[in-house]
Design an enzyme around this catalytic site. Structure first.
Site, short mmCIF file in Angstrom:
data_model
loop_
_atom_site.label_atom_id
_atom_site.label_comp_id
_atom_site.label_asym_id
_atom_site.label_seq_id
_atom_site.Cartn_x
_atom_site.Cartn_y
_atom_site.Cartn_z
N ASP A 11 0.86 -1.19 0.00
CA ASP A 11 0.00 0.00 0.00
C ASP A 11 0.89 1.23 0.00
O ASP A 11 2.06 1.16 0.40
CB ASP A 11 -0.92 0.02 1.22
CG ASP A 11 -1.88 1.20 1.20
OD1 ASP A 11 -2.51 1.43 0.16
OD2 ASP A 11 -1.99 1.92 2.21
N CYS A 74 -4.46 -1.41 -2.08
CA CYS A 74 -4.57 0.04 -2.29
C CYS A 74 -5.46 0.23 -3.51
O CYS A 74 -5.16 -0.29 -4.59
CB CYS A 74 -3.19 0.63 -2.53
SG CYS A 74 -3.17 2.37 -3.02
N THR A 76 -6.06 3.04 -5.20
CA THR A 76 -5.44 3.89 -6.21
C THR A 76 -4.44 3.10 -7.05
O THR A 76 -4.44 3.19 -8.28
CB THR A 76 -4.74 5.10 -5.56
OG1 THR A 76 -5.69 5.85 -4.79
CG2 THR A 76 -4.14 6.01 -6.61
N GLU A 159 -4.49 9.84 8.53
CA GLU A 159 -3.06 9.60 8.74
C GLU A 159 -2.45 10.56 9.76
O GLU A 159 -1.38 10.29 10.30
CB GLU A 159 -2.31 9.67 7.40
CG GLU A 159 -2.70 8.54 6.47
CD GLU A 159 -1.58 8.09 5.57
OE1 GLU A 159 -0.63 8.87 5.37
OE2 GLU A 159 -1.66 6.95 5.07
N THR A 194 -8.75 1.89 1.52
CA THR A 194 -8.49 1.02 2.66
C THR A 194 -8.22 1.78 3.96
O THR A 194 -8.14 1.17 5.03
CB THR A 194 -7.32 0.07 2.35
OG1 THR A 194 -6.18 0.82 1.92
CG2 THR A 194 -7.72 -0.92 1.26
N HIS A 195 -8.10 3.11 3.87
CA HIS A 195 -8.01 3.92 5.09
C HIS A 195 -9.39 4.07 5.76
O HIS A 195 -9.48 4.20 6.98
CB HIS A 195 -7.52 5.34 4.77
CG HIS A 195 -6.06 5.45 4.53
ND1 HIS A 195 -5.44 4.93 3.43
CD2 HIS A 195 -5.08 6.06 5.26
CE1 HIS A 195 -4.15 5.22 3.46
NE2 HIS A 195 -3.90 5.89 4.57
#
Length: 276
Positions: A11, A74, A76, A159, A194-195
């Site tokens: 990721d 991920c 993206t 984050e 996935t965050h």
């Protein structure tokens, strides 16, 4: 330590750890190597060419560690790089290796969660702009209407651990409101980053009960279980020592602190250098 036949999980940062967590719960017997390209994250607003170059470099690094199978955890990277890697790189350079993503397995089942046949997809600008979910969902559920909403501030909030504070609620309500305003028939929202599972408690409180909220961890883990059953030649190559190693291109102390939140357990990472 036998790491020669580990499953690689990649990721751009921390989000893939939510997928890794589910995979490790479903398939605890295998060895794993996780790589987070934190020094170059986030990938969401980067060009297709840049995401492809970064993702390929990380995939090849995992191949170099002996991983015969790599999961792009991920959205993206899956949207902007996976197909090119599968079609243009693997057959010629790594015919015995495989790279899988998170979009197709999600698209294969997302329609099962909607009664109205209208779903919403929330992701980064890069994932939304790629229209990958519109394309993939149509292959399996052509009758379903897919509406997208980019959420550019959600990853930075998560984050920086700001998502837990009240100040983040404005941006959660903003993007949810923009999506739901597109069609009041939406009864399933896919968190296509996935965050985003870290936002589920707050998002659930903001949504009507009729709207299902779908993360990707269990879906991707179930898909991997199925893949290995259908490909015993790959399954037989994988070491079963229950070992996990974590690597980051960023600061290890920052990674370890944040990773424990996403992974749900303490993490001790090692630093690697990647090209800028």
């Amino acid at each position: 330590m036998n790491i020669s036949q580990s499953i690689g999980i990649f990721d751009s940062g921390f989000g893939g750890l939510t997928v890794f967590k589910s995979i490790a719960q479903k398939l605890p017997q295998y060895n794993y190597i996780y790589l987070g390209d934190n020094s170059r994250a986030p990938y969401g607003d980067r060009s297709f060419e840049t995401v492809y170059r970064y993702t390929l470099e990380c995939v090849e690094w995992l191949f170099g560690q002996g991983c015969p199978l790599v999961i792009l955890a991920c959205n993206t990277a899956s949207a902007k790089a996976l197909r090119s890697i599968q079609q243009k790189v693997l057959p010629f350079k790594y015919p015995d290796r495989r790279v899988l993503g998170v979009i197709r397995p999600t698209a294969e089942v997302v329609g099962n969660y909607s009664n109205s046949r209208t779903i919403g997809v929330m992701g980064t600008r890069g994932t939304v702009k790629s229209e990958s979910y519109l394309i993939e969902v149509a292959k399996f559920f052509p009758e379903i209407k897919v509406l997208q909403q980019s959420c550019p501030l959600w990853v930075p909030l998560i984050e920086n651990n700001e998502h837990i504070h009240e100040g983040a609620d404005y941006f959660l309500k903003k993007y949810l409101g923009q999506l739901l305003a597109k069609d009041d028939a939406i009864d399933c929202i896919l968190l296509a980053c996935t965050h985003y599972p870290l936002l589920i408690p707050k998002l659930r409180a903001l949504l009507p009960e009729k709207v299902a909220l779908l993360g990707q961890g269990e879906i991707v883990a179930d898909s991997l279980v199925d893949y290995l059953e259908r490909h015993p030649e790959m399954k037989d190559r994988l070491a079963r020592d229950r070992e996990m190693r974590f690597f980051t291109s960023g600061d290890t102390s920052v990674f370890d602190q944040q990773a424990s939140i996403f992974f749900g357990a303490e993490v001790a990472s090692q630093h690697i250098e990647l090209c800028v």
